[in-house]
Every structure is written in structure tokens, then in C-alpha cells.
Enzyme design. Structure first.
Site, short mmCIF file in Angstrom:
data_model
loop_
_atom_site.label_atom_id
_atom_site.label_comp_id
_atom_site.label_asym_id
_atom_site.label_seq_id
_atom_site.Cartn_x
_atom_site.Cartn_y
_atom_site.Cartn_z
N SER A 129 6.74 -5.84 -7.73
CA SER A 129 5.42 -6.36 -8.11
C SER A 129 4.37 -5.42 -7.55
O SER A 129 4.65 -4.61 -6.68
CB SER A 129 5.20 -7.76 -7.53
OG SER A 129 4.77 -7.67 -6.17
N ASP A 130 3.14 -5.52 -8.06
CA ASP A 130 2.09 -4.80 -7.36
C ASP A 130 1.67 -5.64 -6.15
O ASP A 130 2.07 -6.79 -6.00
CB ASP A 130 0.90 -4.47 -8.29
CG ASP A 130 0.11 -3.27 -7.75
OD1 ASP A 130 0.29 -2.91 -6.58
OD2 ASP A 130 -0.69 -2.69 -8.51
N TRP A 131 0.87 -5.06 -5.31
CA TRP A 131 0.52 -5.67 -4.01
C TRP A 131 -0.08 -7.07 -4.22
O TRP A 131 -1.18 -7.21 -4.76
CB TRP A 131 -0.47 -4.77 -3.28
CG TRP A 131 -0.86 -5.23 -1.93
CD1 TRP A 131 -1.60 -6.35 -1.63
CD2 TRP A 131 -0.52 -4.63 -0.68
NE1 TRP A 131 -1.75 -6.47 -0.28
CE2 TRP A 131 -1.11 -5.43 0.33
CE3 TRP A 131 0.21 -3.51 -0.31
CZ2 TRP A 131 -0.99 -5.12 1.69
CZ3 TRP A 131 0.32 -3.19 1.04
CH2 TRP A 131 -0.26 -4.00 2.02
#
Ligand code: BGC
Length: 768
Positions: free
Chosen positions: A303-305
Site C-alpha cells: 500500500s502507499d503510506w
């Protein structure tokens, strides 16, 4: 009748779709698959054996990623979130760490995972090695201007080597998001606006990072990001909504991701944005249907942050539990810093809301990459301190970043042969705070590099001692900024330095002004609504121009700028982006003619921000042309031309080139040869990027007015000519229709060849 490749063999339609994706670089793919047949099956059995020994909690732990949270070589944390993360690490509930760097630190943290957890599964250590680690190469947008795939691959290769020597084994790069919006700060991280060029670069960068052998201690796993459409944020505002049609998704956004996949990229990162109403992190269409099923991707998706948590703010999930459920079901395999998988997934599996088989699938993917990296054989293979000392900042790396920095520079304008500068007897005023800045050229993704480590333009020019050089800032930026700096914090309104700059210009033969954006004025969270020179720099430029118009403007910036006044008044303009550690040396060598510039713009420069998004491969519209002088009812602005300031593909040289003798040879229905003769008509040796654009004149889904479908970087001596032959096959001739099928339709096509997207030579051919 339209010929649809899928209609010819309908029963193979989905298979052919996959085939057409793989075909981009089928030879390379074949090599990867062949050479790794045995080890791949060995890895699969090791992965399955390990998986069978894991508890549900341990499996979920592999899907959990934390950022570095305490000084790993210092005392261990005892309180709060940090203590919890540490506990998780010791229990085997962490699969990956990011932002832990240096062999000593990585060894310390790896030791906990390997020696203190029940199964001893090593961590995969990630970091944003976006354009270098400690020694920085140009920002990716700049590198893309080189159109030189070997140089770009080499830049990624040395970045991987330096990062790997410091304990890192996974980079969150390349960013392959196509974007047409210069307001979006993250255009600095990508390859610009074009899917064809972007695909070539995506391929080269993945190859550079990963090489052909991930078990080597010089290579690291790459990550194609951000999947998908992050670069199409409405109004160029970072994290904003994306709402686009099928045609753009398939023909513009997907191709570089497919190229990265074909280069063997081992991970993908999803994106912060929603796309057509679904946050990408929670999109099963993107992550499962397209990526894992249609493209057959067997690595993992991170996932992104915090993007799993952000699904609550998006209003897709009502709480963290539901966010974890949606993301896991949608195929986000690893949770970066949302802390939700580790908290929620076990219950969700027990309640039957997430199938354990999906958890197994995610963990299998993660373990597969860890095995491929050789981490199980030697978890400390990236932790050799003596090797780290030899490699980090080595001459080999500095040479490579200097090489690509020179190649990234674009000569936008050069009237009266003002450039190259004479090496002797000149009085040169060097003006602009950026000329003496040793941090800004490192760009925004400098997190592994130390401040003040770039060679400044002043230092670069001081190496040429035959002239008299005097430097004045003129106007300053607020210095000492951090990654949290905002535009407003960086610009000043202080004009007290103007007089000294004007005085310096008055006594000079030539003025070199280094103006543009500070390194922290582009990048994540740095969208701008204006595209001029920030702060008081435009005023400074005009004031100095009044004193001495003999100006060479050197731009430092992370995005296309609307510098229309400068284009109208300043005789020479050099686009020097943010060129990394060797920036000043590269710029000085170009200014003095020791390197003849050959860069070409990977993104259109607008005349005003109101033209944005402006890009060369537009659609025709129903009213493309002015019906008669003075008419208003056609597709245009009433206050500004439709033309860009500098077109995609534009870039000059200290020599000149001419194109002639364009010929089309239709070898077969899906094999068209296009040849052109290129001549160096100037007086010095130089390089030119010959570009081929194609238009499918009429199609069932409207096609752009032209699309880049071939290019070649050619070096020629004065008066030397070369015949360049481009090959157009099904891949170049076809497109994705609105069902996501790749089709080649019969009919008329036009090819254009030249030195930019304004390519004037044209020829036609027909497909039956
Ligand atoms: C960015 C990613 C990056 C991640 C980890 C996020 O804010 O969008 O591109 O890889 O942070 O640093």
C-alpha cells in the site's frame, strides 16, 4: 470491416491481451523465465513449506510494514507506539521495515527478526531510492529528458548498488505515473507525459535496479508505483480525485506499468487517489483483475503510506476494520504504516470476511520475493560494513551520475550562438541564489543524501579559470528547509540584493542567471497554482535584463515552468532541472561546450498555467481549426495561442540537424518500415533524438493527433548523414478499445518524423 485481433481468434481473446502486454519486450521476458525455471520451482516449494508452518498471526505479520521507529543500535523502546512496534518485531509480526539504513542499523534490526522470532523470517528492507541513495543522480523527470536508456539504466544500477551496500534491498521506484499536469509536484518523480517514452524508461529503470540476478548483492527489488492514475489528480492537486475514461486508463496510464512488469519488477505500490469512485488501495479491479490476473503478476503489492487508513477519509470504509477488509480483499498485500492488518486481519479471517486463502496468497507473494533476493540464504548479505565503505560515494557512482546529469540538460533557446561560453577573456556575472546552492540540486527525494553535498553551479564554473567570474545572489530563498517546507516558507520578498546583482551585470560581458524552483518546491504535496519563477525571481530577471540583456538563463526546477517573458526576452535558456550531486559540474560543462547538449523535453512547457493540462498527444476535437480569421467558434482560448511554449520532444544542440527523404515501406500488414535521412548540418559533433510520431487517421475510438512510436539517439560528426529506420509493428499500430482489448484497425495512418513533436516531415500509408 475493422480487423480486431481478438475477433480473428476470439477464443484466445484474453490470452492475447496478456500476450500483447508481454510482447513489448518478449525476448527479455523469455530470458527471465527460462533462466529461472529451476530456481523458481524450488522457491515455490520453499515458500509453500514455510507457509504451512506459519500461524495465522505470523502470516499477517508478513503483511505488516513499519517505518524505522527507534535508534536501533541504542536502547530499546519501552513505551507507547514504539514499544508496541518493537514487541511486534520480536514476535515475528513485522514483514518489512522502511527507512532503516546503514549496514549497522540494518544488521541490528534484521538480527531481531532472524534470531528472536519463532520462524526467523528475514525482513525486507525498503527505502525510497528514487534517484540515488547518498550520491544523487538527476530527478527522474530530468533523466527522462536524456532519452538515453543506457544512461538511465546505469543511473538506476549505481543507485541500487549504493543502496544495497547500505543495507537496503527494496526501492520504492520507479514511479511510472504519466502526468500531463505541471501543477502536480510529483511530475519531478516520473518520466513525463508520454506513455511510449514512459514505458521505455520504466523498463530501463527496473532493469537498472534489479539487473538480471536479484541474488546479487548489487541489485535490489524495484517497485512500480503508484498503481494507478495518481498523476491524473484533478487540477494537479496532490492526492486529489481521479476521474478518467477507459481509453486513457488503458492507452496512457497502464503502458508504463506493463513495461515495468515485463522488465520483471517484483513489487507494485498502489496509490493514494480514488479512481472513478474507488480508492486505488481498495480496488480489486486494479490489483486483482488487471494486475494479478490479466497481467499475471506474481510479486506483491504494497500500500502507499497509510493509504489503507485513508480509505476512511475517502468515505469508502466506515472504520479501520472495514478498511483492512476492503484492502485485503482487493489485493493490497502489504500494509505500509496503517497498522491495520496487524490489528484487524486475524478477526476478519475468523469472522469469514477475509478468506485465509487470500492471506496465503499475499504471504506467498511476499515470501517469494524474499527468497528471490536470497535473504533466507544470508539475511545479512546487504550488511557488509567494509563493502559499504568502498561503495558509497565511490568514483564509479559519481562518474555515472555526472554522465546522466549532462545528458539530462535541455537547451531550450540559443540566439546568436551565445552559448557555448568562450573559455577565456570574459567577464561573467553569475546571479541567483540557486547558483550557490549545494542542497537544492539534490531535489526533493534526497532522504538518503546529506545536505550541502551537491556541486553548485558556482563551484562548477570556478573550474574554468580563463574568465573573471563574480557571483551575486540577487534574491534569496529561505534556506535550511526540511521536507515539510511549504512554498510560502521558501520564498522571500526581500529585494535588497537586487542592486548588487544589477551592478555585477552592468560590468559583465555575459550574465549567467540560475533561477527556478528550490528543491522543496516540487515533489509530494508540492502542487502549485502558478507556474512562473517563484518569489521575486521574475522581478530580478527583468531588473538584471535592463542592465545587461546578454543573459544565459539556467533553470533549476522540478516541473515545466511557464517562462513566457523569459522566452521573449532572454537570448539563451538552458533547462537544468535538479541534477543531483554532480549538478554544477554538469551545468558548467554544458555552458562551456565541453558537453554538447542533447536533451529533449519529456513534458510540454505551457505559456500560461491556464493552458494546463497541455500535452502533445491531444485529440483532434470536432473543431480543431479556425474556420476563418477572427472566428471564435473553434477549440481555442481567446486570450492566448493553443501552442505550447516549448513542445514535447524539443531540445537544441550546439550543432544543427536536418531531416530529409522520409520513406515508408510496407513490408506486410503488420510490418511497416519508415526511414529518414538525418544530417548534422552544423560545425560540431552532436547528438540528436530522431523521433517518429504516428496517427491512426480514423478509428472506432478517436486516436490522438499524433503519438510517439519510435525514437533513436544518434551521434553525428559535422556533415555526416545517417539513414534511420524505424519499425512499426502491431504493437505500435494498435490501441486499446473501450473494452480494454488491444486492436489494430485497418485504414489510413500518417507518420511524422523530426526532432520534436512538431515533426514536420510526414508520409501516409494504409492498412487493409
Ligand atoms: C509516497 C510513496 C513513498 C512512500 C514511502 C509516500 O508518501 O507516496 O511514493 O514510497 O511515501 O516513503
Amino acid at each position: 470491416m475493422k480487423i480486431n485481433v481478438f475477433n480473428i481468434v476470439t477464443f484466445f481473446s484474453i490470452g492475447l491481451f496478456i500476450l500483447s502486454c508481454k510482447n513489448n519486450h518478449d525476448n527479455d521476458l523469455a530470458i527471465i523465465e527460462e533462466s529461472s525455471v529451476n530456481s523458481a520451482s524450488e522457491i515455490e516449494s520453499k515458500v509453500n513449506k514455510l507457509l504451512s508452518e506459519m500461524t495465522l498471526e505470523e502470516k499477517i505479520g508478513q503483511m505488516n510494514q513499519y517505518t524505522g521507529f527507534w535508534d536501533v543500535t541504542g536502547p530499546t523502546p519501552t513505551e507507547g507506539n514504539q514499544a508496541l512496534k518493537y514487541e511486534h518485531l520480536k514476535k515475528g509480526l513485522v514483514g518489512s521495515m522502511i527507512n532503516v539504513t546503514g549496514t549497522e542499523n540494518v544488521r541490528a534490526i534484521q538480527k531481531i527478526a532472524v534470531e528472536e522470532t519463532r520462524l526467523g523470517i528475514p525482513l525486507i528492507i525498503g527505502f525510497d531510492v528514487v534517484h540515488g541513495f547518498k550520491t544523487l543522480s538527476p530527478i527522474p523527470l530530468a533523466e527522462s529528458a536524456s532519452w538515453d536508456m543506457e544512461a538511465i539504466e546505469l543511473s538506476a544500477k549505481v543507485a541500487a548498488k549504493e543502496a544495497a551496500a547500505s543495507g537496503i534491498n527494496w526501492t520504492f521506484a520507479p514511479m511510472v505515473d504519466i502526468s500531463r499536469d505541471a501543477r502536480w509536484g510529483r511530475v519531478m518523480e516520473g518520466a513525463g507525459e508520454d506513455p511510449y517514452l514512459g514505458s521505455k524508461i520504466a523498463y530501463a529503470r527496473v532493469k537498472g535496479f534489479q539487473g538480471d540476478d536479484l541474488t546479487s548483492k548489487e541489485t535490489i527489488a524495484a517497485c512500480a508505483k503508484h498503481f494507478a492514475a495518481y498523476g491524473f489528480a484533478e487540477s494537479g492537486k496532490d492526492y486529489n480525485t481521479v476521474d478518467i475514461g477507459t481509453s486513457t486508463l488503458y492507452n496512457v496510464i497502464f503502458p508504463p506499468f506493463i513495461a515495468a512488469k515485463n522488465a520483471g519488477v517484483r513489487t507494485f505500490m498502489n496509490s493514494f487517489n480514488e479512481i472513478n469512485g474507488v480508492p486505488a488501495t481498495g480496488s480489486a479491479f486494479l490489483q486483482r483483475d488487471i494486475l494479478k490476473n490479466q497481467w499475471d503478476f506474481d510479486g506483491f503489492v504494497v500500500s502507499d503510506w497509510g493509504s489503507i487508513t485513508e480509505m476512511i477519509a475517502h468515505r469508502q470504509a466506515k472504520d479501520g476494520t472495514q478498511a483492512a477488509e476492503i484492502a485485503a480483499n482487493a489485493g493490497s498485500d502489504m500494509d505500509m504504516e496503517s497498522h491495520l492488518y496487524v490489528a484487524e486481519l486475524a478477526n476478519l479471517v475468523q469472522e469469514g470476511k477475509v478468506k485465509e486463502s487470500l492471506i496465503d496468497d499475499a504471504v506467498r507473494r511476499i515470501l517469494r520475493v524474499k527468497f528471490e533476493l536470497g535473504l533466507f540464504e544470508d539475511p545479512y548479505k546487504y550488511c557488509d560494513e567494509a563493502y559499504e565503505k568502498d561503495v558509497v560515494g565511490s568514483k564509479e557512482i559519481h562518474d555515472a551520475v555526472l554522465d546522466v546529469a549532462k545528458k539530462s540538460i535541455v537547451l531550450l533557446k540559443n540566439e546568436n550562438g551565445l552559448l557555448p561560453l568562450k573559455k577565456e577573456g570574459q567577464k561573467i556575472a553569475l546571479i541567483g541564489a540557486l547558483a550557490n546552492d549545494k542542497t537544492s540540486p539534490l531535489g526533493n527525494w534526497r532522504i538518503g543524501a546529506d545536505d550541502e553535498t551537491a556541486v553548485s553551479v558556482l563551484e562548477g564554473m570556478q573550474n574554468y579559470q580563463g574568465n573573471t567570474l563574480f557571483f551575486e545572489k540577487g534574491a534569496d530563498f529561505v534556506t535550511g528547509q526540511t521536507v515539510f517546507a511549504r512554498e510560502l516558507d521558501i520564498n522571500t520578498t526581500d529585494k535588497s540584493g537586487f542592486n548588487k546583482a544589477i551592478a555585477a551585470a552592468t560590468k559583465a560581458d555575459i550574465v549567467v542567471m540560475v533561477l527556478g524552483e528550490h528543491g522543496y518546491q516540487s515533489g509530494e504535496g508540492r502542487s502549485r497554482s502558478e507556474l512562473g519563477l517563484p518569489g521575486v525571481q521574475q522581478e530580478l530577471l527583468e531588473a538584471v535584463y535592463k542592465a545587461n540583456p546578454n543573459i544565459v538563463l539556467v533553470l533549476n526546477n522540478g516541473r515545466p515552468l511557464a517562462i513566457t517573458w523569459a522566452d521573449e526576452h532572454i537570448p539563451a535558456i538552458v533547462e537544468a532541472w535538479q541534477l543531483g550531486t554532480q549538478s554544477g559540474n554538469a551545468i558548467a560543462q554544458v555552458l562551456y561546450g565541453d558537453y554538447n547538449p542533447s536533451g529533449k523535453l519529456p513534458m510540454t512547457f505551457p505559456r500560461s498555467v491556464g493552458q494546463v493540462p497541455i500535452y502533445y498527444n491531444t485529440k483532434s476535437t470536432g473543431r480543431p481549426n479556425i474556420p476563418s480569421p477572427g472566428e471564435v467558434f473553434w477549440s481555442h482560448y481567446t486570450d492566448i495561442s493553443n501552442a505550447p511554449l516549448y513542445a514535447f520532444g524539443h531540445g537544441l544542440s550546439y550543432t544543427t540537424f536536418s531531416y530529409s527523404n522520409l520513406k515508408v515501406n510496407k513490408v506486410s500488414q503488420d510490418k511497416i518500415e519508415v526511414s529518414v535521412s538525418l544530417t548534422n548540418t552544423g560545425t560540431v559533433k552532436g547528438k540528436e533524438v530522431a523521433q517518429l510520431y504516428l496517427r491512426d487517421d480514423y478509428a472506432s475510438v478517436t486516436r490522438p493527433v499524433k503519438e510517439l512510436k519510435g525514437f533513436e539517439l544518434v551521434e553525428l560528426n559535422p556533415n555526416e548523414s545517417k539513414t534511420i529506420t524505424f519499425l512499426l509493428t502491431e504493437k505500435e499500430l494498435g490501441f486499446y478499445n473501450n473494452q480494454g482489448e488491444f486492436v489494430v484497425e485497418p485504414g489510413d495512418f500518417t507518420v511524422f518524423v523530426g526532432g520534436s513533436s512538431l515533426a514536420e516531415l510526414e508520409a501516409k500509408f494504409e492498412l487493409e
